[in-house]
Scaffold this motif. Structure first.
Motif, PDB file in Angstrom:
ATOM      1  N   HIS A   1      -8.302   9.402 -19.836  1.00 29.61           N
ATOM      2  CA  HIS A   1      -6.789   9.820 -20.197  1.00 29.61           C
ATOM      3  C   HIS A   1      -6.559  10.775 -19.159  1.00 29.61           C
ATOM      4  O   HIS A   1      -6.820  10.833 -18.623  1.00 29.61           O
ATOM      5  CB  HIS A   1      -7.220  11.508 -20.994  1.00 29.61           C
ATOM      6  CG  HIS A   1      -6.484  12.240 -21.603  1.00 29.61           C
ATOM      7  ND1 HIS A   1      -5.443  12.226 -21.954  1.00 29.61           N
ATOM      8  CD2 HIS A   1      -6.445  13.321 -20.669  1.00 29.61           C
ATOM      9  CE1 HIS A   1      -4.298  13.169 -21.816  1.00 29.61           C
ATOM     10  NE2 HIS A   1      -4.561  13.447 -21.449  1.00 29.61           N
ATOM     11  N   ILE A   2      -4.978  10.359 -18.853  1.00 34.97           N
ATOM     12  CA  ILE A   2      -4.065  10.776 -17.868  1.00 34.97           C
ATOM     13  C   ILE A   2      -3.588  11.798 -18.412  1.00 34.97           C
ATOM     14  O   ILE A   2      -3.172  12.257 -19.709  1.00 34.97           O
ATOM     15  CB  ILE A   2      -3.288   9.804 -17.224  1.00 34.97           C
ATOM     16  CG1 ILE A   2      -3.952   8.520 -16.947  1.00 34.97           C
ATOM     17  CG2 ILE A   2      -2.155  10.568 -16.620  1.00 34.97           C
ATOM     18  CD1 ILE A   2      -2.900   7.014 -16.432  1.00 34.97           C
ATOM     19  N   SER A   3      -3.705  13.405 -17.451  1.00 32.26           N
ATOM     20  CA  SER A   3      -3.529  14.378 -17.773  1.00 32.26           C
ATOM     21  C   SER A   3      -2.059  14.695 -17.479  1.00 32.26           C
ATOM     22  O   SER A   3      -0.875  15.676 -18.372  1.00 32.26           O
ATOM     23  CB  SER A   3      -3.961  15.993 -17.117  1.00 32.26           C
ATOM     24  OG  SER A   3      -3.452  15.398 -15.387  1.00 32.26           O
ATOM     25  N   ASN A   4      -1.542  13.761 -16.472  1.00 31.15           N
ATOM     26  CA  ASN A   4       0.019  13.735 -16.563  1.00 31.15           C
ATOM     27  C   ASN A   4       0.625  13.088 -16.723  1.00 31.15           C
ATOM     28  O   ASN A   4       0.775  11.967 -15.984  1.00 31.15           O
ATOM     29  CB  ASN A   4       0.509  14.643 -15.222  1.00 31.15           C
ATOM     30  CG  ASN A   4       2.005  15.367 -14.927  1.00 31.15           C
ATOM     31  OD1 ASN A   4       2.902  14.224 -15.849  1.00 31.15           O
ATOM     32  ND2 ASN A   4       2.156  15.843 -13.714  1.00 31.15           N
ATOM     33  N   LYS A   5       1.635  12.786 -17.863  1.00 32.51           N
ATOM     34  CA  LYS A   5       2.655  11.727 -18.078  1.00 32.51           C
ATOM     35  C   LYS A   5       3.763  11.277 -17.312  1.00 32.51           C
ATOM     36  O   LYS A   5       3.870   9.976 -17.111  1.00 32.51           O
ATOM     37  CB  LYS A   5       3.462  12.622 -19.313  1.00 32.51           C
ATOM     38  CG  LYS A   5       4.952  13.370 -19.461  1.00 32.51           C
ATOM     39  CD  LYS A   5       5.471  13.843 -20.335  1.00 32.51           C
ATOM     40  CE  LYS A   5       6.706  14.769 -19.457  1.00 32.51           C
ATOM     41  NZ  LYS A   5       7.666  15.210 -20.877  1.00 32.51           N
ATOM     42  N   ASN A   6       4.037  12.209 -15.578  1.00 35.35           N
ATOM     43  CA  ASN A   6       4.621  11.671 -15.069  1.00 35.35           C
ATOM     44  C   ASN A   6       3.914   9.993 -14.823  1.00 35.35           C
ATOM     45  O   ASN A   6       4.575   9.909 -13.220  1.00 35.35           O
ATOM     46  CB  ASN A   6       5.127  12.788 -14.063  1.00 35.35           C
ATOM     47  CG  ASN A   6       6.209  13.639 -14.814  1.00 35.35           C
ATOM     48  OD1 ASN A   6       7.037  13.093 -16.090  1.00 35.35           O
ATOM     49  ND2 ASN A   6       6.109  14.792 -14.620  1.00 35.35           N
ATOM     50  N   ASN A   7       2.671  10.322 -14.981  1.00 37.59           N
ATOM     51  CA  ASN A   7       1.570   9.642 -13.549  1.00 37.59           C
ATOM     52  C   ASN A   7       0.518   8.242 -14.564  1.00 37.59           C
ATOM     53  O   ASN A   7       0.053   7.963 -14.184  1.00 37.59           O
ATOM     54  CB  ASN A   7       0.768  10.109 -13.491  1.00 37.59           C
ATOM     55  CG  ASN A   7       0.747  11.675 -12.482  1.00 37.59           C
ATOM     56  OD1 ASN A   7       1.694  11.682 -11.706  1.00 37.59           O
ATOM     57  ND2 ASN A   7      -0.102  12.482 -12.385  1.00 37.59           N
ATOM     58  N   LYS A   8       2.019   7.984 -15.944  1.00 37.91           N
ATOM     59  CA  LYS A   8       1.028   7.420 -16.621  1.00 37.91           C
ATOM     60  C   LYS A   8       1.020   5.709 -15.685  1.00 37.91           C
ATOM     61  O   LYS A   8       0.909   4.485 -16.012  1.00 37.91           O
ATOM     62  CB  LYS A   8       2.520   6.933 -17.451  1.00 37.91           C
ATOM     63  CG  LYS A   8       2.244   7.870 -18.685  1.00 37.91           C
ATOM     64  CD  LYS A   8       0.565   7.868 -19.170  1.00 37.91           C
ATOM     65  CE  LYS A   8       0.896   8.985 -20.030  1.00 37.91           C
ATOM     66  NZ  LYS A   8      -0.707   8.973 -21.027  1.00 37.91           N
ATOM     67  N   PRO A   9       2.264   5.204 -15.060  1.00 38.89           N
ATOM     68  CA  PRO A   9       2.827   3.809 -14.011  1.00 38.89           C
ATOM     69  C   PRO A   9       1.351   4.164 -13.283  1.00 38.89           C
ATOM     70  O   PRO A   9       1.536   3.153 -12.845  1.00 38.89           O
ATOM     71  CB  PRO A   9       3.819   4.437 -13.100  1.00 38.89           C
ATOM     72  CG  PRO A   9       4.955   5.310 -13.735  1.00 38.89           C
ATOM     73  CD  PRO A   9       3.901   6.503 -14.641  1.00 38.89           C
ATOM     74  N   LEU A  10       0.319   4.387 -12.949  1.00 32.24           N
ATOM     75  CA  LEU A  10      -0.741   5.213 -12.011  1.00 32.24           C
ATOM     76  C   LEU A  10      -1.830   3.863 -12.867  1.00 32.24           C
ATOM     77  O   LEU A  10      -2.974   4.434 -12.090  1.00 32.24           O
ATOM     78  CB  LEU A  10      -0.846   5.911 -11.331  1.00 32.24           C
ATOM     79  CG  LEU A  10       0.408   6.156 -10.581  1.00 32.24           C
ATOM     80  CD1 LEU A  10      -0.086   7.661  -9.557  1.00 32.24           C
ATOM     81  CD2 LEU A  10       0.520   4.790  -9.203  1.00 32.24           C
ATOM     82  N   SER A  11      -1.354   4.319 -14.300  1.00 29.82           N
ATOM     83  CA  SER A  11      -2.823   4.283 -14.852  1.00 29.82           C
ATOM     84  C   SER A  11      -3.771   2.707 -14.361  1.00 29.82           C
ATOM     85  O   SER A  11      -4.942   2.991 -14.729  1.00 29.82           O
ATOM     86  CB  SER A  11      -2.352   3.970 -16.694  1.00 29.82           C
ATOM     87  OG  SER A  11      -1.612   2.627 -16.394  1.00 29.82           O
ATOM     88  N   LEU A  12      -3.009   1.779 -14.280  1.00 31.58           N
ATOM     89  CA  LEU A  12      -3.610   0.417 -13.484  1.00 31.58           C
ATOM     90  C   LEU A  12      -4.732   0.968 -12.395  1.00 31.58           C
ATOM     91  O   LEU A  12      -5.534   0.410 -12.520  1.00 31.58           O
ATOM     92  CB  LEU A  12      -3.157  -0.578 -12.893  1.00 31.58           C
ATOM     93  CG  LEU A  12      -2.054  -1.435 -15.155  1.00 31.58           C
ATOM     94  CD1 LEU A  12      -2.170  -2.283 -14.110  1.00 31.58           C
ATOM     95  CD2 LEU A  12      -3.524  -1.559 -15.597  1.00 31.58           C
ATOM     96  N   GLU A  13      -3.782   1.543 -11.775  1.00 24.74           N
ATOM     97  CA  GLU A  13      -4.872   1.993 -10.420  1.00 24.74           C
ATOM     98  C   GLU A  13      -5.985   3.033 -11.209  1.00 24.74           C
ATOM     99  O   GLU A  13      -6.905   2.964 -10.518  1.00 24.74           O
ATOM    100  CB  GLU A  13      -3.899   3.118  -9.073  1.00 24.74           C
ATOM    101  CG  GLU A  13      -3.565   2.022  -8.183  1.00 24.74           C
ATOM    102  CD  GLU A  13      -1.801   1.697  -9.325  1.00 24.74           C
ATOM    103  OE1 GLU A  13      -1.584   1.733 -10.314  1.00 24.74           O
ATOM    104  OE2 GLU A  13      -1.277   1.130  -8.799  1.00 24.74           O
TER     105      GLU A  13
END
Length: 256
Positions: free
Chosen positions: A54-66
């Motif tokens: 789970h990524i807590s901030n939606k603005n950070n979704k592009p970093l999901s692979l990292e």
């Protein structure tokens, strides 16, 4: 893409405003994120895969692979080096990674701000472990079971929201960030002042060289001027001597 921020420096004409370029996505993330909890995940060493994340901030979704690669790296390290329960943390370009492995081979991971308190981060992964097994109780007796892990992820969001809203941690984090920011600005000021001093020394050396060259040029010009004047004097002396000789010749001729 590059993101640039301007450091706030004292209004001193000798100081140069520094522009910092963020050249990797981890630095971009740190510049963007305003929440201390960035990412949490649960993995299992039995089948070597990440079960939930789970990524807590939606603005950070592009970093999901990292973020996912962090979980996979920790999972590979656990499979290779560890065989029992363990707890540790480390820091990378994204922040601080806190890892908890239980005796059944489940790995609970939390990625937080690098200034986040370690004891609070481990309390988070402990609570993540409890909520995970409360959601999937069959895994307590059968760690190899494969329930539908994507069915309900509300507990992941609730854990992140709970620790992101802890006011005492936010206050401490903000204070640490301000101290770190002030330290960075002071360090940058010192570096730039040292650079300016070096530039001033170089300018002073160039000025000394220029003055020395000017003196040499002046001496050469004076020497050339004296030589030119001496040549003029010799020229007029030769003309005078010639006229005087001609006059004597004419007087001798008339006397005869």
């Amino acid at each position: 893409r590059q993101m640039c921020i301007r450091d706030r420096l004292p209004q001193n004409p000798l100081l140069i405003v520094k522009v910092t370029s963020y050249r990797n996505r981890g630095d971009i993330f740190k510049a963007m994120s305003l929440e201390p909890i960035k990412y949490i995940s649960v993995a299992r060493t039995l089948d070597q895969r990440v079960l939930v994340e789970h990524i807590s901030n939606k603005n950070n979704k592009p970093l999901s692979l990292e973020f996912n690669s962090i979980s996979e790296e920790v999972l590979a390290e656990q499979v290779k080096k560890y065989s029992s329960a363990s707890k540790y943390s480390f820091t990378n370009s994204f922040g601080k990674v806190s890892v908890l492995r239980d005796s059944n081979g489940f790995i609970f991971l939390a990625l937080t701000d690098s200034l986040y308190r370690e004891e609070t981060a481990f309390a988070l992964v402990e609570e993540l472990r409890q909520e995970f097994f409360d959601t999937y109780p069959e895994l307590v007796k059968a760690p190899q079971a494969n329930p539908v892990f994507s069915a309900d992820k509300r507990y992941l969001n609730e854990v992140c929201a709970k620790y992101n809203s802890r006011q005492e941690d936010k206050t401490l984090l903000e204070a640490k960030a301000k101290i770190q920011g002030t330290t960075d600005v002071m360090r940058n000021n010192v570096v730039m002042m040292m650079g300016n001093r070096d530039e001033a020394n170089q300018l002073d050396q160039k000025s000394s060289d220029f003055a020395s060259n000017a003196r040499q040029f002046n001496e050469s010009a004076q020497l050339l001027e004296r030589e030119y004047r001496w040549r003029q004097i010799k020229f007029w002396l030769m003309i005078g001597a010639g006229l005087f000789s001609l006059l004597l010749l004419m007087l001798w001729w008339t006397s005869d």
